[in-house]
Design an enzyme around this catalytic site. Structure first.
Site: not given
Length: 293
Positions: A45, A170
């Site tokens: 991320s 993500d």
């Protein structure tokens, strides 16, 4: 161009955390300023942006990515969210800012010349598994930026990323701290840069009905989101055990004052400065763990 790395036996790991990475950008820049160069870096991320910036050894970009960029009118906000472009406009942030005359020029030549191994994790929406990308997957700058975008596509707040015939969400859905891949790659020592204060534990998600409705076509995403707190907390417990055995150094923020969706420039600047100042204070501890004389 010849680039040499001096930390060979320890994996550098960057946790995700959205704009909380403004704090850890200050940690990262201490590593670069002190020429502490790891030969293996893994990020998820927001930590994937740190991974790219660290390997390109770009101090200015490391800060600008999580502080100055919020001043860009194309960065995002609720208007772009309503347009389905994302609260953070990922198409712009990751795929339009890296050019030489754009907001975040990226030194791809230095990045590719760096011999360090990298791992960037993203969550495959349809198969429900983590995909870890490596240097061998990157042939041009568009590959890297698509991979970083894939890893950073925050559920609900950002659209999924389509790359190489897969849709990615993500990488935080797989836990958020890529300890698993570093262990799989054979590392026994870990320097882990976290975005939550010491003692933090995730709690089960609220508003599960909204999540189930939003991702009703993708049950594996729902399952991963609902179970993420368990996986994350298990990773933290393992890291704490490794730390007690002298096998890990955990860099916790001393005070995390912002959320993962913070867009206030002053608050982000303060967050960066706090992280940078902590890095300066803690440097002797880092050097002791890493065996730097």
């Amino acid at each position: 161009m010849q680039i040499v790395n001096n930390i060979k036996d320890t994996a550098l790991i960057f946790e995700g955390g959205g704009m909380r990475a403004s704090y850890t950008a200050g940690i990262l820049n201490n590593l670069l300023e002190q020429e502490i160069y790891f030969d293996y870096v893994a990020g998820i991320s927001a930590g994937s942006s740190h991974t790219a910036n660290y390997l390109s050894r770009d101090i200015a970009r490391s800060k600008r990515s999580f502080v100055d960029l919020v001043l860009d009118p194309n960065f995002g906000g609720w208007k772009s969210f309503i347009k389905r472009e994302g609260f953070f406009r990922s198409q712009y942030i990751y795929e339009e800012t890296h050019y030489p005359d754009a907001a975040l020029p990226f030194d791809f030549e230095t990045f590719m010349a760096n011999p360090a191994q990298l791992r960037i994790g993203a969550f495959d929406r349809d198969c429900g598994e983590m995909k870890y990308f490596a240097k061998e997957d990157i042939h041009q700058i568009s590959d890297l930026m698509k991979i970083v975008r894939s890893s950073s596509s925050m559920p609900i707040f950002m659209p999924e990323t389509y790359y190489s015939n897969h849709y990615y969400v993500d990488g935080g859905l797989g836990g958020g701290i890529p300890l698993d891949i570093a262990k799989k790659d054979g590392f026994k020592k870990f320097f882990v840069v976290l975005t939550r204060e010491k003692g933090y534990r995730k709690k089960p998600l609220k508003y599960t009905g909204i999540i189930k409705a939003y991702y009703r076509k993708y049950p594996l995403v729902v399952e991963a989101m609902l179970n993420r707190y368990k996986v994350y907390n298990q990773i933290l417990e393992e890291l704490e055990q490794l730390e007690s055995e002298g096998k890990a150094f955990l860099v916790y923020p001393e005070a995390m004052k912002i959320s993962n969706r913070e867009t206030n420039y002053e608050k982000l600047s303060e967050s960066y400065n706090l992280g940078y100042e902590q890095g300066q204070r803690d440097l002797p501890k880092w050097e002791k763990f890493l065996g730097i004389v």
